[in-house]
Design a protein around this motif. Structure first.
Motif, PDB file in Angstrom:
ATOM      1  N   GLY A  94       0.957  -1.136  -0.120  1.00 17.64           N
ATOM      2  CA  GLY A  94       0.047  -0.029  -0.057  1.00 17.64           C
ATOM      3  C   GLY A  94       0.865   1.096   0.058  1.00 17.64           C
ATOM      4  N   ASP A 116      -3.845   0.610  -3.664  1.00 17.21           N
ATOM      5  CA  ASP A 116      -4.387   0.387  -2.238  1.00 17.21           C
ATOM      6  C   ASP A 116      -5.779  -0.336  -2.307  1.00 17.21           C
ATOM      7  OD1 ASP A 116      -2.224   1.583  -1.098  1.00 17.21           O
ATOM      8  OD2 ASP A 116      -3.426   3.189  -0.295  1.00 17.21           O
ATOM      9  N   ASN A 141      -7.053  -8.757   4.041  1.00 15.10           N
ATOM     10  CA  ASN A 141      -6.784  -7.410   3.458  1.00 15.10           C
ATOM     11  C   ASN A 141      -6.258  -6.346   4.410  1.00 15.10           C
ATOM     12  OD1 ASN A 141      -7.607  -8.114   0.786  1.00 15.10           O
ATOM     13  ND2 ASN A 141      -9.911  -7.781   1.435  1.00 15.10           N
ATOM     14  N   CYS A 143      -6.323  -3.166   5.833  1.00 17.98           N
ATOM     15  CA  CYS A 143      -7.235  -1.985   5.625  1.00 17.98           C
ATOM     16  C   CYS A 143      -6.625  -0.956   6.615  1.00 17.98           C
ATOM     17  CB  CYS A 143      -8.664  -2.240   6.253  1.00 17.98           C
ATOM     18  SG  CYS A 143      -9.293  -3.631   5.149  1.00 17.98           S
ATOM     19  N   SER A 144      -7.363  -0.156   7.182  1.00 18.46           N
ATOM     20  CA  SER A 144      -6.673   0.960   8.163  1.00 18.46           C
ATOM     21  C   SER A 144      -7.855   1.859   8.988  1.00 18.46           C
ATOM     22  CB  SER A 144      -6.374   2.089   7.157  1.00 18.46           C
ATOM     23  OG  SER A 144      -6.130   3.561   7.644  1.00 18.46           O
ATOM     24  N   SER A 147     -10.432   3.354   7.155  1.00 20.05           N
ATOM     25  CA  SER A 147     -11.344   2.596   6.443  1.00 20.05           C
ATOM     26  C   SER A 147     -12.788   2.987   7.251  1.00 20.05           C
ATOM     27  CB  SER A 147     -11.641   0.979   6.506  1.00 20.05           C
ATOM     28  OG  SER A 147     -10.419   0.447   6.272  1.00 20.05           O
ATOM     29  N   TYR A 157      -6.359   7.823   0.310  1.00 17.45           N
ATOM     30  CA  TYR A 157      -6.071   6.866   1.088  1.00 17.45           C
ATOM     31  C   TYR A 157      -7.507   6.380   1.710  1.00 17.45           C
ATOM     32  CZ  TYR A 157      -3.399   4.012   4.518  1.00 17.45           C
ATOM     33  OH  TYR A 157      -2.959   3.124   5.296  1.00 17.45           O
ATOM     34  N   LYS A 161      -9.054   2.717   1.137  1.00 14.53           N
ATOM     35  CA  LYS A 161      -9.124   1.934   2.471  1.00 14.53           C
ATOM     36  C   LYS A 161     -10.305   1.558   2.893  1.00 14.53           C
ATOM     37  CE  LYS A 161      -4.665   1.231   3.080  1.00 14.53           C
ATOM     38  NZ  LYS A 161      -4.043  -0.553   2.923  1.00 14.53           N
ATOM     39  N   LYS A 165     -12.302  -2.110   2.549  1.00 15.97           N
ATOM     40  CA  LYS A 165     -13.058  -2.796   3.613  1.00 15.97           C
ATOM     41  C   LYS A 165     -14.576  -3.575   2.956  1.00 15.97           C
ATOM     42  CE  LYS A 165     -16.137  -0.355   6.149  1.00 15.97           C
ATOM     43  NZ  LYS A 165     -16.673   0.890   6.885  1.00 15.97           N
ATOM     44  N   GLY A 186      -7.413  -3.564  10.614  1.00 17.92           N
ATOM     45  CA  GLY A 186      -7.240  -2.401  10.551  1.00 17.92           C
ATOM     46  C   GLY A 186      -6.220  -1.928  11.549  1.00 17.92           C
TER      47      GLY A 186
END
Ligand code: NAP
Ligand code: GCO
Length: 263
Positions: A94, A116, A141, A143-144, A147, A157, A161, A165, A186
């Motif tokens: 990413g 991403d 995955n 994610c962040s 998300s 971003y 993200k 999700k 995440g």
């Protein structure tokens, strides 16, 4: 029986020469998996291979840009012919570009979405047929917090993200019946090269204001380390999570749960 055992499994972790991807790869290896990874250039792959060797991990590295579908297809064909179908895919590669939205070029926005979000689609699409033939598989995955949240400068971003999700939930929905579990992790704020600019002390030696902010915003009171992500990754890669599908687990020291302290 150890329900976290990954012996005999082939794990592909994208962008895993260093950072969170490397830590996850090491954790999956320690649980028994064969490790395959990719990165953008031969130089970075070689650096990754050196680190794996130092940690006594017999990893195989590919130069492959996850946004290039032909290159991804070639890599997956080669992995399948050498090691068999991928059992565990970790979509980790990413990028982030921190630019105020109205100053961001559409090219920069598209590149972040491409790596991403579209990259995870391309690699997942390439491994799912092999997983189906083999009777199942695991996709994780990365994610962040983005998300769920927005903040200044990360529009592309956060869009990517947030999309990742939903791609996670869709893969779970579409292929859950074929015994494929697709879940997301995440991570909170983790100390890696990606977040280095947010942690660098100021010229006078005082902490970066974002560093101070993150410590206050995180109930654990610290930045995460790549190793903090490993336990959840092993769980989601193993049969221990066979009835867990389409979930995002936030490994964030409590940030998502916390409303924040009164100023
Ligand atoms: P990192 O240190 O920047 O590592 C990302 C890796 O992805 C690098 O090895 C990079 O290669 C590779 N990569 C980038 N674009 C690629 C492409 N097109 N094809 C193949 N490989 C590519 O990042 P990290 O902090 O470990 O983050 C890993 C993942 O976790 C990312 O998806 C990130 O968004 C996510 N995440 C990070 C944090 C955090 O706080 N650090 C928090 C939440 C989520 P190069 O070295 O060649 O650029
Ligand atoms: C930022 C950060 C984040 C983190 C991470 C949070 O600029 O806010 O880089 O987006 O890297 O994704 O979970």
């Amino acid at each position: 029986m150890n329900i976290f055992d990954l012996s005999g499994k082939v794990a592909l972790i994208t962008g895993a020469s260093y950072g969170i991807g490397y830590a996850i790869a090491k954790g999956l290896h320690d649980a028994g998996a064969k490790i395959v990874f990719n990165d953008l250039t031969q130089e970075i792959v070689d650096k990754g291979l050196e680190s794996y060797k130092k940690d006594n991990i017999d990893a195989t590295g590919y130069v492959c840009d996850i946004t290039d579908e032909n290159s991804v297809r070639d890599m997956i064909c080669d992995i399948e012919s050498r090691f068999g179908a991928v059992d565990i895919l970790v979509n980790n590669a990413g990028i982030i570009k921190r630019i105020p939205m109205c100053e961001m070029s559409v090219e920069d926005f598209r590149r972040v979405i491409d790596v991403d979000l579209t990259g995870a689609f391309i690699v997942s699409k390439a491994v799912i047929p092999g997983m189906i033939k083999r009777g199942g598989g695991k996709i994780i995955n990365i994610c962040s917090l983005m998300s769920e949240f927005g903040r200044e400068t990360v529009s592309a971003y956060a869009a990517a993200k947030g999309g990742l999700k939903m791609l996670t939930r869709n893969i779970a929905s579409e292929y859950g019946g074929m015994n494929i579990q697709c879940n997301g992790i995440g991570p909170g704020y983790i100390a890696t090269p990606q977040t280095a600019p947010l942690r660098e002390p100021l010229p006078d030696g005082s902490p970066h204001p974002f560093d101070t902010y993150i410590r206050a915003r995180t109930p654990a009171g610290r930045w995460g380390l790549p190793e903090d992500i490993v336990g959840t990754a092993v769980f989601l890669a193993s049969r221990a999570s066979d009835f867990v599908n389409g979930q995002i687990i936030y490994v964030d020291g409590g940030i998502v749960a916390y409303f924040g302290r009164q100023p």
